[in-house]
Design an enzyme around this catalytic site. Sequence first.
Site, PDB file in Angstrom:
ATOM      1  CG  ASP A  91      -0.286   0.078   2.524  1.00  0.00           C
ATOM      2  OD1 ASP A  91       0.933   0.318   2.548  1.00  0.00           O
ATOM      3  OD2 ASP A  91      -0.964  -0.069   3.549  1.00  0.00           O
ATOM      4  CG  ASP A 265      -5.740  -5.460   2.118  1.00  0.00           C
ATOM      5  OD1 ASP A 265      -6.432  -4.719   1.394  1.00  0.00           O
ATOM      6  OD2 ASP A 265      -5.321  -5.100   3.240  1.00  0.00           O
ATOM      7  CB  CYS A 303     -10.829 -27.818   8.611  1.00  0.00           C
ATOM      8  SG  CYS A 303      -9.694 -26.485   8.185  1.00  0.00           S
ATOM      9  CB  CYS A 305      -6.161 -25.567   8.114  1.00  0.00           C
ATOM     10  SG  CYS A 305      -6.426 -25.838   9.874  1.00  0.00           S
ATOM     11  CB  CYS A 308      -8.447 -28.885  11.237  1.00  0.00           C
ATOM     12  SG  CYS A 308      -9.139 -27.353  11.884  1.00  0.00           S
ATOM     13  CG  HIS A 335      -8.845 -22.817  11.326  1.00  0.00           C
ATOM     14  ND1 HIS A 335      -9.352 -23.999  10.832  1.00  0.00           N
ATOM     15  CD2 HIS A 335      -9.896 -21.950  11.398  1.00  0.00           C
ATOM     16  CE1 HIS A 335     -10.659 -23.853  10.624  1.00  0.00           C
ATOM     17  NE2 HIS A 335     -11.012 -22.622  10.955  1.00  0.00           N
TER      18      HIS A 335
HETATM   19 ZN   LIG Z   1      -8.665 -25.864  10.177  1.00  0.00          ZN
END
Ligand SMILES: [Zn+2]
Length: 376
Positions: A91, A265, A303, A305, A308, A335
């Site tokens: 930015d 963003d 999930c 990620c 998880c 996550h």
């Molecule tokens: Zn997750």
Amino acid sequence: MTLSFKILNENLNARKGILNTFHGDINTPAFMPVGTYGAVKGVKPHELSELGADIILSNTYHLMERPGKEVIKKQGGLRKFMNWDGPILTDSGGFQVMSLSKIAKLDKNGVTFNSHIDGSVIRLTPEESINIQNAFDSTITMVFDECTPYPVEFDVARKSMNLSMEWAVKSKQKFINRDGYGLFGIVQGSTYKDLRFESSNKLIDIGFDGYAIGGLAVGEGHNIMIKTIKDSINFLPKDKPRYLMGVGYPKDIIEAVRLGVDMFDCVIPTRSGRTGKIFTKQGEINIKNARHKFDPRPIETGCLCHTCSNNISRSYLHHLFKTNEMLGTIYCTLHNLFHYIELMADLRNAIKNNKFNEVAEKRLNNYNKGDIEIYS
Ligand SMILES: [Zn+2]
């Protein structure tokens, strides 16, 4: 300015596209994790790649204060400095100058202000902002602009918008054209449709690689924000990327993609992760709440990620936050970023399959359901 942007699929007003840059391709709609000081807090660059982030954002204002442009320039630019291979957007510093520092003087050529770190006097002009972003070797440079607070009177918003448009001209004059690098203009005009129209036209006359909608997410709330985007997005060229700055919550992003926004963003997923606020498909949870103390489940079953998929339990995360262990903030940040980046992939697929509204409604309904099960 030579960024190439191609729209691959359209579903109503939503678009799926690809933005080619010198440092890699960006699949749009895209979410850019924020690395304020050249670091997405607690997340290593290779983890950002694994999460599926195509591009990250960093802040000129913060980096010009610490470590300063000379340090970053001598290390070969910000990407090399932080060891991030992909594209980077910086930015211009305008927003932070207005929000963080004590402004000593705003004039037609720039801003003189006191550093929020040590109070020293700093001068930032459109030319210097572009020089700094050039020293950072930013893939996408933003023009220097003035952001108005909310609410603001029409005449004040108009005067500020006109100044920002003059600064956009100066920014473009200073920008160095390079293959695969780009410069984005920023539409201002607060929540006034007439001013957004005027601002868009002025920017189109100057000519940019992409167009950002600035001056939102400053306290106007979801409904006014979405109305302002709806009022103004059609003023922007269809064949250039559109970037909604600093937004937002998942539901804001879904509605903005529906209207035709391509880039986002926001600090929300990372900042929330550090306070134990977690985004799930069934809404937000606060891992510090007592109901998670005995819960053996991951944040979200299924999930993919890092947190998880390694079966890190809510019970353990609750404990990490209660004991201020930094690992808790890292797990939750990973996550949350995954949630945002997966949301974007889901929306891109929905556009491709002509199912945007269906997928959006399902997402929004599930967010409203809430996560309420209690284990004890
Ligand atoms: Zn997750």
